[in-house]
Design a protein around this motif. Structure first.
Motif, mmCIF file in Angstrom:
data_model
loop_
_atom_site.group_PDB
_atom_site.id
_atom_site.type_symbol
_atom_site.label_atom_id
_atom_site.label_comp_id
_atom_site.label_asym_id
_atom_site.label_seq_id
_atom_site.Cartn_x
_atom_site.Cartn_y
_atom_site.Cartn_z
ATOM 1 N N THR A 55 -2.221 -12.210 29.598
ATOM 2 C CA THR A 55 -1.545 -13.116 30.522
ATOM 3 C C THR A 55 -1.968 -14.560 30.289
ATOM 4 N N ASP A 97 2.701 -4.808 38.138
ATOM 5 C CA ASP A 97 2.031 -5.947 37.500
ATOM 6 C C ASP A 97 1.411 -5.528 36.167
ATOM 7 N N ARG A 153 -2.970 -2.347 31.429
ATOM 8 C CA ARG A 153 -3.385 -2.482 32.822
ATOM 9 C C ARG A 153 -4.029 -1.167 33.242
ATOM 10 N N GLY A 188 -1.739 -10.232 41.389
ATOM 11 C CA GLY A 188 -1.157 -9.699 40.176
ATOM 12 C C GLY A 188 -2.221 -9.306 39.173
ATOM 13 N N VAL A 219 7.202 -10.316 34.672
ATOM 14 C CA VAL A 219 7.565 -11.119 35.833
ATOM 15 C C VAL A 219 8.941 -11.761 35.668
ATOM 16 N N PRO A 254 -5.679 -4.723 38.375
ATOM 17 C CA PRO A 254 -4.874 -5.219 39.494
ATOM 18 C C PRO A 254 -5.680 -6.154 40.383
#
Length: 491
Positions: free
Chosen positions: A82, A57, A359, A245, A30, A241
């Protein structure tokens, strides 16, 4: 982590590193920092990776590129979680998902070389308690996805090596097969059966044999099938996802029954060793870590597989192969909840690339294409143009019907002079791209990760499987075969 540290780790592991190109850049997706350490040659590749991570993301990623005997590009980006913000490093462990199949196949072939397994005999020779039809399949059929097996699953949420054996013993002739013989259809269960044969041949657990015969010789001493062991090491956590985000997965999903198909956990630094061996005759820094006969069979075996939209592909043992602009590519993608992984290589050009992300289904496809462009001078493949003009030449009614087994399947109908495919409330038009070949544009629920270089890669190819009488008896779609099971409708 400094650039020199990443280089020294790889060098200590026996991988030659080109210092001008190697870097470990930590960058939150980001808030991408200015690029340093990659050199002008790979600035565009670094830029594509960062752009894809922002757009998709993707919290964390690692990319390794091999050319010749050198690691020419090796970078870690972003964070393992995260929530914690811990940076990804060369030693961060990622789930490989189906990239695991390469290691399973290499293990089988090592045992074949020693005379402990045979690719052509029925698997009941090693697992005598299997039911007759399951036991009649060979390791060749299981590893190449031509055994006619459905992709059935087993118990989740446990950590137990013995679950693999229990799963193999639970397969029954009545529900293990999709009903269409002689057609390639992706089935993780086939690799589970192969893993059970590996264990039986040596009287050890499957993971012990892989570690002893493949991982250990290569130098992949930290790679593991055991999530509890992986959790004692720097470990990337999975993300999916979300509406705002990437969101952290709060459960680690274990699939012990599918260990041979997709549960190996490894790091960028150790995958660099395997990738180097694949494109250098099984050698790393002068050491023969995979025998030439094993590697030759691993790379050269192939059966007709599927069509990804730009042409036919084949499948060997644990890897796809396809040809583009005169180059023969091999590779495999892997996806598990929260992770995406890919290894792609051109052995004849001594090129290999590993992408690991945390991800779901994030493969950084644009980065792969950019690396191929830079190092192989091969332009990205192009999607075929739909051929609606020839649709009238094909009997659309021949496709109408319901295809699948149980709750899994698709309905094909005709409306407004074209074919449509539906699964539940989701319906999409089929675009004809060749005889008995259609492309499904942007299929919801089966959405490959988009790339910067080809934003619209959201498609799958549907192929018709015709019987001896010429009628369409099944469709091959999303890597699997779905037999016809009833009449459809026409509007």
């Amino acid at each position: 982590m400094r650039t020199q540290h990443f280089a020294s780790i790889l060098s200590r592991l026996g991988v030659r590193v080109c210092s001008f190109a190697v870097a470990c850049l930590i960058a939150l997706p980001v808030s991408v920092r200015s690029q340093t350490g990659v050199g002008d040659r790979f600035a565009s590749l670094d830029s594509v990776i960062r752009q894809e991570m922002i757009r998709g993301d993707v919290p964390g990623a690692a990319v390794v590129v091999i050319k010749g005997t050198d690691v020419v590009f090796a970078q870690a980006y972003g964070v393992t979680s995260t929530e914690t913000g811990q940076p990804v490093t060369p030693r961060t462990m990622f789930r490989l998902a189906s990239v695991t199949k390469m290691f399973t196949a290499a293990t089988v072939l090592a045992l074949v070389e020693d005379g402990l397994l045979d690719l052509s005999v029925p698997i009941r020779h090693y697992l005598p308690d299997l039911p007759p039809r399951v036991g009649s399949k060979s390791l060749h059929e299981l590893l190449s996805h031509t055994a006619g097996l459905r992709d059935v699953g087993g118990r989740r949420g446990i950590v137990d090596d013995a679950e693999l054996s229990r799963f193999c013993g639970s397969l029954a002739d009545s529900n293990a097969f999709h009903g269409v013989d002689g057609v390639w259809s992706y089935a993780n269960a086939g690799y589970s059966l192969a893993g059970c044969a590996v264990a039986a041949a040596q009287g050890l657990s499957f993971s012990e044999v892989v570690t002893d015969r493949v991982l250990g010789p290569i130098g992949m001493t930290r790679s593991t099938f055991d999530p509890l062991t992986a959790m004692t090491r720097p470990l990337a956590l999975g993300h999916y996802p979300g509406a705002e985000g990437a969101e952290l997965l709060t459960r680690y999903i274990t699939l012990p029954y599918a260990a041979p198909a997709g549960t190996l956990i490894s790091s960028p630094e150790e995958m660099a060793l395997f990738a180097t061996a694949l494109v250098n005759g099984g050698r790393v820094n002068g050491r023969q870590v995979i025998s030439q006969s094993v590697l030759s069979t691993l790379l050269e075996t192939s059966v007709p597989a599927t069509d990804f939209g730009w042409g036919s592909a084949e499948y060997g043992y644990g890897m796809f192969s396809w040809t583009w602009q005169g180059q023969r590519f091999i590779g495999h993608q892997g996806v598990l909840a929260g992770f995406g992984a890919e290894l792609v290589a051109v052995p004849e050009q001594q090129f290999a690339m590993v992408v690991l992300t945390n991800r779901t289904s994030a493969y950084l496809d644009g980065a792969k294409r950019e690396a191929i462009r830079l190092l192989l001078n091969v332009t990205p493949y192009q999607l075929p143009t739909p051929d609606h003009g020839l649709a009238a030449d094909e009997d659309l009614d021949a496709w109408v019907g319901s295809y699948g087994m149980g709750q899994s399947g698709y309905d094909i109908t005709v409306r407004d002079g074209r074919l449509w495919i539906a699964r539940g409330a989701q319906e999409h038009p089929l675009e004809r791209v060749g005889p008995d070949t259609y492309r499904v544009a942007d299929p919801v629920g089966h959405r490959p990760f988009p790339s910067a270089s080809t934003p619209r890669v959201n498609f799958f190819t549907l192929l018709g499987v015709r019987g001896d009488d010429g009628t369409i008896k099944a469709v091959q779609y999303v890597w699997r075969v779905y037999p016809r099971r009833g009449a459809g409708s026409r509007e």
